[in-house]
Design an enzyme around this catalytic site. Structure first.
Site, PDB file in Angstrom:
ATOM      1  N   HIS A  40       0.844  -1.192   0.000  1.00 48.04           N
ATOM      2  CA  HIS A  40       0.000   0.000   0.000  1.00 48.04           C
ATOM      3  C   HIS A  40       0.882   1.245   0.000  1.00 48.04           C
ATOM      4  O   HIS A  40       2.084   1.167   0.305  1.00 48.04           O
ATOM      5  CB  HIS A  40      -0.947  -0.033   1.205  1.00 48.04           C
ATOM      6  CG  HIS A  40      -2.088  -0.982   0.998  1.00 48.04           C
ATOM      7  ND1 HIS A  40      -2.672  -1.703   2.001  1.00 48.04           N
ATOM      8  CD2 HIS A  40      -2.732  -1.338  -0.156  1.00 48.04           C
ATOM      9  CE1 HIS A  40      -3.635  -2.452   1.492  1.00 48.04           C
ATOM     10  NE2 HIS A  40      -3.696  -2.254   0.192  1.00 48.04           N
ATOM     11  N   THR A  82       1.442  -5.821  -8.027  1.00 47.09           N
ATOM     12  CA  THR A  82       0.433  -4.876  -8.509  1.00 47.09           C
ATOM     13  C   THR A  82       1.183  -3.727  -9.192  1.00 47.09           C
ATOM     14  O   THR A  82       2.372  -3.513  -8.947  1.00 47.09           O
ATOM     15  CB  THR A  82      -0.437  -4.375  -7.338  1.00 47.09           C
ATOM     16  OG1 THR A  82       0.417  -4.064  -6.238  1.00 47.09           O
ATOM     17  CG2 THR A  82      -1.454  -5.418  -6.917  1.00 47.09           C
ATOM     18  N   HIS A 133     -10.918  -0.801  -2.068  1.00 50.64           N
ATOM     19  CA  HIS A 133     -10.948  -2.162  -2.628  1.00 50.64           C
ATOM     20  C   HIS A 133     -10.670  -3.221  -1.548  1.00 50.64           C
ATOM     21  O   HIS A 133     -10.107  -4.268  -1.840  1.00 50.64           O
ATOM     22  CB  HIS A 133      -9.944  -2.274  -3.780  1.00 50.64           C
ATOM     23  CG  HIS A 133      -8.533  -1.953  -3.402  1.00 50.64           C
ATOM     24  ND1 HIS A 133      -8.141  -0.742  -2.881  1.00 50.64           N
ATOM     25  CD2 HIS A 133      -7.399  -2.697  -3.454  1.00 50.64           C
ATOM     26  CE1 HIS A 133      -6.848  -0.751  -2.635  1.00 50.64           C
ATOM     27  NE2 HIS A 133      -6.376  -1.933  -2.970  1.00 50.64           N
ATOM     28  N   LYS A 171       5.190   1.612   0.531  1.00 48.63           N
ATOM     29  CA  LYS A 171       5.987   1.381  -0.687  1.00 48.63           C
ATOM     30  C   LYS A 171       7.478   1.579  -0.422  1.00 48.63           C
ATOM     31  O   LYS A 171       8.310   0.834  -0.943  1.00 48.63           O
ATOM     32  CB  LYS A 171       5.474   2.239  -1.835  1.00 48.63           C
ATOM     33  CG  LYS A 171       4.180   1.633  -2.426  1.00 48.63           C
ATOM     34  CD  LYS A 171       3.733   2.268  -3.691  1.00 48.63           C
ATOM     35  CE  LYS A 171       2.613   1.504  -4.378  1.00 48.63           C
ATOM     36  NZ  LYS A 171       1.327   1.429  -3.671  1.00 48.63           N
ATOM     37  N   THR A 185       1.556  -0.315  -9.420  1.00 51.37           N
ATOM     38  CA  THR A 185       2.381   0.779  -8.883  1.00 51.37           C
ATOM     39  C   THR A 185       3.543   0.218  -8.068  1.00 51.37           C
ATOM     40  O   THR A 185       4.679   0.691  -8.192  1.00 51.37           O
ATOM     41  CB  THR A 185       1.520   1.733  -8.025  1.00 51.37           C
ATOM     42  OG1 THR A 185       0.235   1.853  -8.626  1.00 51.37           O
ATOM     43  CG2 THR A 185       2.144   3.088  -7.898  1.00 51.37           C
ATOM     44  N   ASP A 204      -5.144  -6.857  -7.133  1.00 52.45           N
ATOM     45  CA  ASP A 204      -5.160  -7.849  -6.041  1.00 52.45           C
ATOM     46  C   ASP A 204      -5.911  -9.101  -6.485  1.00 52.45           C
ATOM     47  O   ASP A 204      -5.517 -10.222  -6.163  1.00 52.45           O
ATOM     48  CB  ASP A 204      -5.842  -7.268  -4.789  1.00 52.45           C
ATOM     49  CG  ASP A 204      -5.031  -6.140  -4.183  1.00 52.45           C
ATOM     50  OD1 ASP A 204      -3.806  -6.279  -4.075  1.00 52.45           O
ATOM     51  OD2 ASP A 204      -5.625  -5.117  -3.840  1.00 52.45           O
TER      52      ASP A 204
HETATM   53  O1  LIG Z   1      -3.625  -1.326  -3.572  1.00 49.87           O
HETATM   54  C1  LIG Z   1      -2.759  -2.159  -3.555  1.00 49.87           C
HETATM   55  C2  LIG Z   1      -2.956  -3.422  -2.855  1.00 49.87           C
HETATM   56  O2  LIG Z   1      -4.230  -3.553  -2.281  1.00 49.87           O
HETATM   57  C3  LIG Z   1      -1.471  -1.919  -4.230  1.00 49.87           C
HETATM   58  O3  LIG Z   1      -1.677  -1.519  -5.538  1.00 49.87           O
HETATM   59  P1  LIG Z   1      -0.565  -0.684  -6.299  1.00 49.87           P
HETATM   60  O4  LIG Z   1       0.706  -1.449  -6.226  1.00 49.87           O
HETATM   61  O5  LIG Z   1      -1.055  -0.551  -7.708  1.00 49.87           O
HETATM   62  O6  LIG Z   1      -0.464   0.643  -5.576  1.00 49.87           O
END
Ligand SMILES: O=C(CO)COP(=O)(O)O
Length: 160
Positions: free
Chosen positions: A44, A70, A123, A48, A72, A96
């Site tokens: 999240h 994911t 989400h 990061k 990003t 996810d």
């Molecule tokens: O929201 C995420 C996991 O629930 C991460 O997504 P991103 O890597 O696209 O930011």
């Protein structure tokens, strides 16, 4: 046509068909699902930086694994470490769930999911589905750095 000649010709014809037949069409497709291949990395936004530092700390171990993330998270990892990462959609857009599908089809050997437990996520159901897939398919899931370190140490040992 002589019966023997006909039998001979039929036999040769069948031999040609059998030898050129693509048996992979009949190979149990589920068998290919049993190769655990990816290590999934997800973080999240507030986590990061932790994820990048984590991958940098375990660069050599990560280099020997196939990484999926994911979007990003994967983009940051690629840019900061130079490691190749298979990127799914961004988490809020279904990433996810895509990783959950890989887990459900036995294509993931471990998941490092640095969650931010102090922020609400639109989400959330997708996040829960991914974690449920790990529990259903008995895939190691780290949701914090302490557990992530243990998983990476284990991967390092089994790589040697
Ligand atoms: O929201 C995420 C996991 O629930 C991460 O997504 P991103 O890597 O696209 O930011």
């Amino acid at each position: 046509m002589d019966k023997d000649l006909l039998r001979q010709a039929t036999k040769q014809y069948l031999c040609v068909i059998i030898s050129s037949f693509d048996y992979s069409l009949f190979v149990n497709k589920d068998a290919s699902m049993n190769t655990l291949q990816y290590v999934a990395l997800i973080a999240h936004d507030n986590k990061k930086h932790d994820m990048i530092a984590f991958v940098q700390r375990h660069l050599e171990t990560c280099r020997r694994e196939s990484l999926v993330a994911t979007r990003t998270t994967g983009t940051h990892i690629e840019n900061e470490t130079g490691l190749p990462v298979t990127k799914m959609l961004s988490g809020p857009l279904g990433g996810d769930l895509q990783i959950g599908a890989l887990i459900a089809t036995e294509q993931v050997k471990a998941v490092i999911f640095l969650r931010d437990p102090l922020t609400a996520h639109p989400h959330e159901p997708d996040i829960n589905a991914l974690m449920k897939a790990c529990d259903t398919h008995n895939v190691p899931l780290a949701t914090n750095l302490a557990t992530a370190e243990l998983i990476l140490e284990h991967l390092k040992v089994i790589q040697e």
